[in-house]
Design a protein around this motif. Sequence first.
Motif, mmCIF file in Angstrom:
data_model
loop_
_atom_site.group_PDB
_atom_site.id
_atom_site.type_symbol
_atom_site.label_atom_id
_atom_site.label_comp_id
_atom_site.label_asym_id
_atom_site.label_seq_id
_atom_site.Cartn_x
_atom_site.Cartn_y
_atom_site.Cartn_z
ATOM 1 N N ALA A 115 22.093 87.885 47.882
ATOM 2 C CA ALA A 115 22.749 86.981 48.825
ATOM 3 C C ALA A 115 24.020 87.580 49.405
ATOM 4 C CB ALA A 115 23.073 85.657 48.134
ATOM 5 N N ALA A 116 24.655 88.516 48.682
ATOM 6 C CA ALA A 116 25.884 89.117 49.203
ATOM 7 C C ALA A 116 25.589 89.998 50.407
ATOM 8 C CB ALA A 116 26.570 89.926 48.108
ATOM 9 N N ILE A 117 24.472 90.737 50.361
ATOM 10 C CA ILE A 117 24.114 91.622 51.460
ATOM 11 C C ILE A 117 23.300 90.893 52.513
ATOM 12 C CG2 ILE A 117 22.777 93.689 52.081
ATOM 13 C CD1 ILE A 117 23.505 94.869 49.405
ATOM 14 N N CYS A 118 22.418 90.009 52.091
ATOM 15 C CA CYS A 118 21.512 89.312 53.020
ATOM 16 C C CYS A 118 21.572 87.811 52.758
ATOM 17 C CB CYS A 118 20.095 89.853 52.845
ATOM 18 S SG CYS A 118 18.880 89.161 53.991
ATOM 19 N N PRO A 119 22.608 87.145 53.265
ATOM 20 C CA PRO A 119 22.760 85.706 52.986
ATOM 21 C C PRO A 119 21.765 84.829 53.731
ATOM 22 C CG PRO A 119 24.457 86.459 54.498
ATOM 23 C CD PRO A 119 23.718 87.692 54.061
ATOM 24 N N ASN A 120 21.180 85.319 54.821
ATOM 25 C CA ASN A 120 20.259 84.511 55.618
ATOM 26 C C ASN A 120 18.930 85.246 55.811
ATOM 27 O OD1 ASN A 120 22.213 82.357 56.251
ATOM 28 N ND2 ASN A 120 23.236 83.941 57.449
ATOM 29 N N PRO A 121 18.089 85.233 54.786
ATOM 30 C CA PRO A 121 16.815 85.951 54.894
ATOM 31 C C PRO A 121 15.926 85.357 55.973
ATOM 32 C CG PRO A 121 16.840 84.562 52.943
ATOM 33 C CD PRO A 121 18.239 84.561 53.492
ATOM 34 N N VAL A 122 15.127 86.229 56.604
ATOM 35 C CA VAL A 122 14.200 85.785 57.649
ATOM 36 C C VAL A 122 13.041 85.051 57.009
ATOM 37 C CG1 VAL A 122 12.666 86.558 59.491
ATOM 38 C CG2 VAL A 122 14.853 87.714 59.122
ATOM 39 N N GLN A 123 12.761 83.854 57.490
ATOM 40 C CA GLN A 123 11.676 83.055 56.952
ATOM 41 C C GLN A 123 10.447 83.167 57.848
ATOM 42 O OE1 GLN A 123 11.943 81.377 54.066
ATOM 43 N NE2 GLN A 123 14.094 81.916 53.784
ATOM 44 N N ASN A 124 9.291 83.394 57.248
ATOM 45 C CA ASN A 124 8.027 83.421 57.980
ATOM 46 C C ASN A 124 6.987 82.753 57.104
ATOM 47 O OD1 ASN A 124 5.537 84.065 59.234
ATOM 48 N ND2 ASN A 124 6.469 85.840 60.206
ATOM 49 N N SER A 125 6.630 81.534 57.475
ATOM 50 C CA SER A 125 5.731 80.732 56.646
ATOM 51 C C SER A 125 4.324 81.302 56.577
ATOM 52 C CB SER A 125 5.676 79.294 57.174
ATOM 53 O OG SER A 125 5.234 79.282 58.531
ATOM 54 N N SER A 126 3.963 82.186 57.496
ATOM 55 C CA SER A 126 2.613 82.738 57.514
ATOM 56 C C SER A 126 2.430 83.877 56.519
ATOM 57 C CB SER A 126 2.266 83.244 58.926
ATOM 58 O OG SER A 126 2.315 82.198 59.868
ATOM 59 N N TYR A 127 3.532 84.523 56.110
ATOM 60 C CA TYR A 127 3.445 85.688 55.252
ATOM 61 C C TYR A 127 4.025 85.384 53.883
ATOM 62 C CZ TYR A 127 2.870 88.006 59.774
ATOM 63 O OH TYR A 127 2.435 88.369 61.022
ATOM 64 N N VAL A 128 3.553 86.094 52.902
ATOM 65 C CA VAL A 128 4.108 86.032 51.554
ATOM 66 C C VAL A 128 4.518 87.451 51.165
ATOM 67 C CG1 VAL A 128 3.708 85.476 49.138
ATOM 68 C CG2 VAL A 128 2.658 84.070 50.928
ATOM 69 N N ASP A 129 5.839 87.687 51.105
ATOM 70 C CA ASP A 129 6.358 89.010 50.773
ATOM 71 C C ASP A 129 6.680 89.099 49.292
ATOM 72 O OD1 ASP A 129 6.177 89.795 53.404
ATOM 73 O OD2 ASP A 129 8.268 89.323 53.871
ATOM 74 N N GLN A 130 6.516 90.287 48.758
ATOM 75 C CA GLN A 130 6.864 90.517 47.364
ATOM 76 C C GLN A 130 7.384 91.928 47.188
ATOM 77 O OE1 GLN A 130 3.666 90.217 44.535
ATOM 78 N NE2 GLN A 130 5.036 90.236 42.773
ATOM 79 N N ILE A 131 8.578 92.037 46.614
ATOM 80 C CA ILE A 131 9.084 93.337 46.199
ATOM 81 C C ILE A 131 8.493 93.588 44.819
ATOM 82 C CG2 ILE A 131 11.127 94.714 45.675
ATOM 83 C CD1 ILE A 131 12.678 93.028 47.652
ATOM 84 N N SER A 132 7.438 94.372 44.786
ATOM 85 C CA SER A 132 6.683 94.540 43.542
ATOM 86 C C SER A 132 7.518 95.187 42.456
ATOM 87 C CB SER A 132 5.428 95.378 43.809
ATOM 88 O OG SER A 132 4.674 94.825 44.868
ATOM 89 N N SER A 133 8.307 96.197 42.838
ATOM 90 C CA SER A 133 9.161 96.855 41.851
ATOM 91 C C SER A 133 10.229 97.671 42.547
ATOM 92 C CB SER A 133 8.337 97.764 40.930
ATOM 93 O OG SER A 133 7.838 98.883 41.647
ATOM 94 N N VAL A 134 11.377 97.785 41.887
ATOM 95 C CA VAL A 134 12.439 98.712 42.291
ATOM 96 C C VAL A 134 12.896 99.404 41.022
ATOM 97 C CG1 VAL A 134 14.612 99.028 43.499
ATOM 98 C CG2 VAL A 134 13.176 97.079 44.070
ATOM 99 N N THR A 135 12.722 100.700 40.956
ATOM 100 C CA THR A 135 13.045 101.425 39.734
ATOM 101 C C THR A 135 13.948 102.619 40.026
ATOM 102 O OG1 THR A 135 11.025 102.757 39.965
ATOM 103 C CG2 THR A 135 10.890 100.768 38.610
ATOM 104 N N VAL A 136 14.776 102.949 39.046
ATOM 105 C CA VAL A 136 15.641 104.128 39.096
ATOM 106 C C VAL A 136 15.297 104.998 37.902
ATOM 107 C CG1 VAL A 136 18.016 104.964 38.932
ATOM 108 C CG2 VAL A 136 17.491 102.955 40.338
ATOM 109 N N ASN A 137 15.167 106.295 38.124
ATOM 110 C CA ASN A 137 14.797 107.175 37.019
ATOM 111 C C ASN A 137 15.944 107.330 36.031
ATOM 112 O OD1 ASN A 137 16.537 108.809 38.435
ATOM 113 N ND2 ASN A 137 15.143 110.542 38.615
ATOM 114 N N SER A 138 15.662 107.946 34.892
ATOM 115 C CA SER A 138 16.627 108.011 33.791
ATOM 116 C C SER A 138 17.860 108.835 34.118
ATOM 117 C CB SER A 138 15.950 108.589 32.542
ATOM 118 O OG SER A 138 15.418 109.879 32.807
#
Length: 364
Positions: A115-138
């Motif tokens: 919310a600090a970077i993107c306080p107003n996300p774009v809404q689209n009722s037709s799509y379902v978005d998912q950030i499946s994973s975000v990983t950082v190596n060791s």
Amino acid sequence: MKPAYQMHAGARNCERPVVQKILALWRRPSRGQTAVILTLVIAVLIGAMALSTDIGVFYYNWVQLQKAADAAALAGAGYLTALPDPSGTVASNAISTAKGYACLNGINDPNNANAAICPNPVQNSSYVDQISSVTVNSSNSQLNIQISRQMPYFFAKVLGLQNGSAAVSATAAVSGSIGSYSNGLFPVGIQCTSPCSLANLNPGQTDQWGTKFVGGLAPGNWGWLDLGQGNGASALGSAVANGVAGTFTIGQTISSSPGNKGNSNPVQTGFQDRVNEHNSMYANIDPTAMCNSNGVNPAIPPNDPLLVTLPAVDYTGCHGKCSLTIEAFVEVYLMPSSSGSEIDGCLVQAVAANSVGSTTAPQL
């Protein structure tokens, strides 16, 4: 004989029109057959066009997803240090930033937001978005993000197809070796005994500028550097306000800028210009609170005018104007109270590329 010949010829003349009529009837298709064929062809063409439309929509969304993933990976990797971080804060900040930039680029996943970077996300009722994973190596040097989007079919529903999905992945990395910096270097040196290391830098400890002799190491110096801008107070003030343009690399030779120029009007004005620019861009961000937050609020904008990169040098034995070697690059977040006679700030971890970062600096 003659009449017989004429009768035979007449018979041939009578047969020819009959044969032609039969052949014409055989060659000419009936109107009903043509209608059936055209109906089948048109149906196939319409179906192909419909499916092509669905494929085009899916391809467009795949391109948008890939762009969002690329932007998110690059933004998140900007927080990596390629240094060990037992606390895990570096990875956490990078992952959080990546999610925020994915949101800024049209990815709406309520379960993975910033919310600090993107306080107003774009809404689209037709799509379902998912950030499946975000990983950082060791080693805190590489970030990977995977994003998927479920989309409805439009014309393919006549074939029983309801929804389809597209998935993308992006990876960004930083080099473990410190190379160069080219985004306006700040004309102040922080002491780091050669060979410079995190142990010699003592991140998190007090380091005073504006103090004569730079801690007793360099008579005649107050910590100012000549990075090519010139040795006068006016040139120094401009460098304080805007940084010094050019590409600077580890091992490069620069010069000290001796003399107590900090109290001069150009230098004081240079600091005030940075503070004013910060206030106009990020009036809601209190740098003092950020430095005292101990990592609670990591959202320092990368283009904040109070976020500066300066070279670490070894002032030992420097008398007056002398040559110094860039040992490393260090990130510092300046406080609005900074002036030419007292610079207040805190070390932060690698907000800009190619910076030293430090595992014991305040985790901003």
